[in-house]
Motif scaffolding. Structure first.
Motif, PDB file in Angstrom:
ATOM      1  N   ILE A  26     -17.759 -14.408 -33.766  1.00 12.29           N
ATOM      2  CA  ILE A  26     -16.584 -14.345 -32.649  1.00 12.29           C
ATOM      3  C   ILE A  26     -15.357 -14.530 -33.605  1.00 12.29           C
ATOM      4  N   VAL A  27     -14.676 -13.286 -34.011  1.00  7.21           N
ATOM      5  CA  VAL A  27     -13.626 -13.232 -34.981  1.00  7.21           C
ATOM      6  C   VAL A  27     -12.043 -13.403 -33.988  1.00  7.21           C
ATOM      7  N   GLY A  28     -12.126 -13.451 -32.705  1.00  2.04           N
ATOM      8  CA  GLY A  28     -10.956 -13.499 -31.924  1.00  2.04           C
ATOM      9  C   GLY A  28     -11.293 -13.616 -30.273  1.00  2.04           C
ATOM     10  N   VAL A  29     -10.325 -14.373 -29.603  1.00  2.00           N
ATOM     11  CA  VAL A  29     -10.411 -14.369 -28.281  1.00  2.00           C
ATOM     12  C   VAL A  29      -9.121 -13.834 -27.601  1.00  2.00           C
ATOM     13  N   VAL A  30      -9.032 -13.152 -26.619  1.00  2.00           N
ATOM     14  CA  VAL A  30      -8.043 -12.456 -25.932  1.00  2.00           C
ATOM     15  C   VAL A  30      -8.170 -13.247 -24.269  1.00  2.00           C
ATOM     16  N   SER A  31      -6.943 -13.975 -24.166  1.00  2.00           N
ATOM     17  CA  SER A  31      -6.971 -14.471 -22.783  1.00  2.00           C
ATOM     18  C   SER A  31      -5.295 -14.244 -22.371  1.00  2.00           C
ATOM     19  N   ASN A  32      -5.304 -14.494 -21.085  1.00  3.64           N
ATOM     20  CA  ASN A  32      -3.816 -14.518 -20.610  1.00  3.64           C
ATOM     21  C   ASN A  32      -3.298 -15.331 -21.229  1.00  3.64           C
ATOM     22  N   SER A  33      -1.930 -15.094 -21.330  1.00  8.94           N
ATOM     23  CA  SER A  33      -0.789 -16.165 -21.923  1.00  8.94           C
ATOM     24  C   SER A  33      -0.814 -17.479 -20.772  1.00  8.94           C
ATOM     25  N   PRO A  34      -0.318 -18.255 -21.512  1.00 10.67           N
ATOM     26  CA  PRO A  34      -0.229 -19.715 -20.456  1.00 10.67           C
ATOM     27  C   PRO A  34       0.933 -19.539 -19.612  1.00 10.67           C
ATOM     28  N   LYS A  35       0.697 -20.126 -18.350  1.00  9.09           N
ATOM     29  CA  LYS A  35       1.919 -20.049 -17.355  1.00  9.09           C
ATOM     30  C   LYS A  35       2.507 -21.528 -17.503  1.00  9.09           C
ATOM     31  N   ILE A  36       3.625 -21.522 -17.053  1.00  7.07           N
ATOM     32  CA  ILE A  36       4.141 -22.685 -16.780  1.00  7.07           C
ATOM     33  C   ILE A  36       4.064 -23.236 -15.424  1.00  7.07           C
ATOM     34  N   SER A  37       3.492 -24.490 -15.371  1.00  5.89           N
ATOM     35  CA  SER A  37       3.082 -24.972 -13.764  1.00  5.89           C
ATOM     36  C   SER A  37       2.957 -26.422 -13.672  1.00  5.89           C
ATOM     37  N   GLY A  38       3.022 -26.815 -12.482  1.00  8.30           N
ATOM     38  CA  GLY A  38       2.933 -28.423 -12.461  1.00  8.30           C
ATOM     39  C   GLY A  38       4.575 -28.985 -12.484  1.00  8.30           C
ATOM     40  N   ARG A  39       4.268 -30.220 -12.119  1.00  3.31           N
ATOM     41  CA  ARG A  39       5.496 -31.009 -11.852  1.00  3.31           C
ATOM     42  C   ARG A  39       6.181 -31.174 -13.351  1.00  3.31           C
ATOM     43  N   GLY A  40       5.478 -31.429 -14.305  1.00  2.00           N
ATOM     44  CA  GLY A  40       5.857 -31.511 -15.601  1.00  2.00           C
ATOM     45  C   GLY A  40       6.500 -30.202 -16.337  1.00  2.00           C
ATOM     46  N   LEU A  41       6.261 -29.077 -15.574  1.00  2.00           N
ATOM     47  CA  LEU A  41       6.628 -27.592 -16.318  1.00  2.00           C
ATOM     48  C   LEU A  41       5.759 -27.472 -17.549  1.00  2.00           C
ATOM     49  N   LEU A  59      -7.128 -17.622 -30.965  1.00  2.00           N
ATOM     50  CA  LEU A  59      -6.814 -17.023 -29.518  1.00  2.00           C
ATOM     51  C   LEU A  59      -5.594 -16.144 -29.606  1.00  2.00           C
ATOM     52  N   LEU A  60      -5.649 -15.025 -29.039  1.00  2.00           N
ATOM     53  CA  LEU A  60      -4.751 -14.265 -28.929  1.00  2.00           C
ATOM     54  C   LEU A  60      -4.181 -14.040 -27.364  1.00  2.00           C
ATOM     55  N   CYS A  61      -2.941 -14.648 -27.065  1.00  2.00           N
ATOM     56  CA  CYS A  61      -2.821 -14.681 -25.680  1.00  2.00           C
ATOM     57  C   CYS A  61      -2.041 -13.175 -25.290  1.00  2.00           C
ATOM     58  N   LEU A  62      -2.450 -12.632 -24.106  1.00  2.00           N
ATOM     59  CA  LEU A  62      -1.951 -11.409 -23.688  1.00  2.00           C
ATOM     60  C   LEU A  62      -0.917 -11.678 -22.542  1.00  2.00           C
ATOM     61  N   THR A  63       0.383 -10.785 -22.969  1.00  2.00           N
ATOM     62  CA  THR A  63       1.390 -10.948 -21.851  1.00  2.00           C
ATOM     63  C   THR A  63       1.233  -9.742 -21.205  1.00  2.00           C
TER      64      THR A  63
END
Length: 182
Positions: A26-41, A59-63
């Protein structure tokens, strides 16, 4: 075989975990970019993103698929294959990157129940069987050359959670067999 894995939810984590136990890389993983959430943002990664970080995978984050940096980074990985589980529609430009193309694992016996809710439709329609399908992706939704399928029975007491477990189990085996046949 050098693989880039693309996915977001828990079902994808299960398949990725199975792939890590094989001789394939596994040379790379693509997943959605993190989202800001919760009370602590705080930044919240997808289940696949969390798994990749914990396993120290690249990890390559997809926007957006319009992101040329993502495209160049994927190209640098020089993948033989993309494995896609519960992700997004991927533009042909990206599907052309891997030497052997992109394989999707779908939670139905295609061509039945194309789209995002195959397990739900099988249950709502009272189906007595379902299965998993691997296919070579093109630029249409759940369309492309079917490579392998595995059928399983839907029992009277099955529900969404129990069918997810079957998809994870049969899907893990099927995706590995599909890769090994390439």
């Amino acid at each position: 075989m050098k693989i880039v894995f693309l996915g977001n939810p828990n079902i994808s984590v299960s398949i990725l975990d199975s792939l890590l136990k094989t001789e394939h890389e596994i040379v790379g993983v693509v997943s959605n970019s993190p989202k800001i959430s919760g009370r602590g943002l705080k930044k919240s990664y997808t289940p696949v993103g969390v798994y990749a970080i914990n396993k120290k995978l690249e990890l390559l984050c997809l926007t957006s698929f319009k992101d040329e940096i993502l495209f160049r980074n994927l190209k640098k990985l020089n993948p033989d294959l993309f494995i896609v589980v519960a992700f997004k529609i991927i533009p042909q430009k990206f599907l052309n990157l891997p030497k052997y193309g992109a394989i999707n694992l779908h939670a139905s016996l295609l061509p039945s129940y194309r789209g995002a809710s195959p397990i739900q439709y099988a249950l709502l329609n009272g189906d007595k069987k379902s299965g998993v399908t691997t296919f070579l992706m093109d630029d249409k939704i759940d369309n492309g050359k079917i490579l392998m399928q595995k059928e399983f029975k839907i029992n009277d007491d099955d529900n969404y959670a129990s069918l997810i477990k079957k998809v994870e189990s049969y899907g893990s085996d099927l995706i590995i067999k599909t890769i090994d046949n390439i």
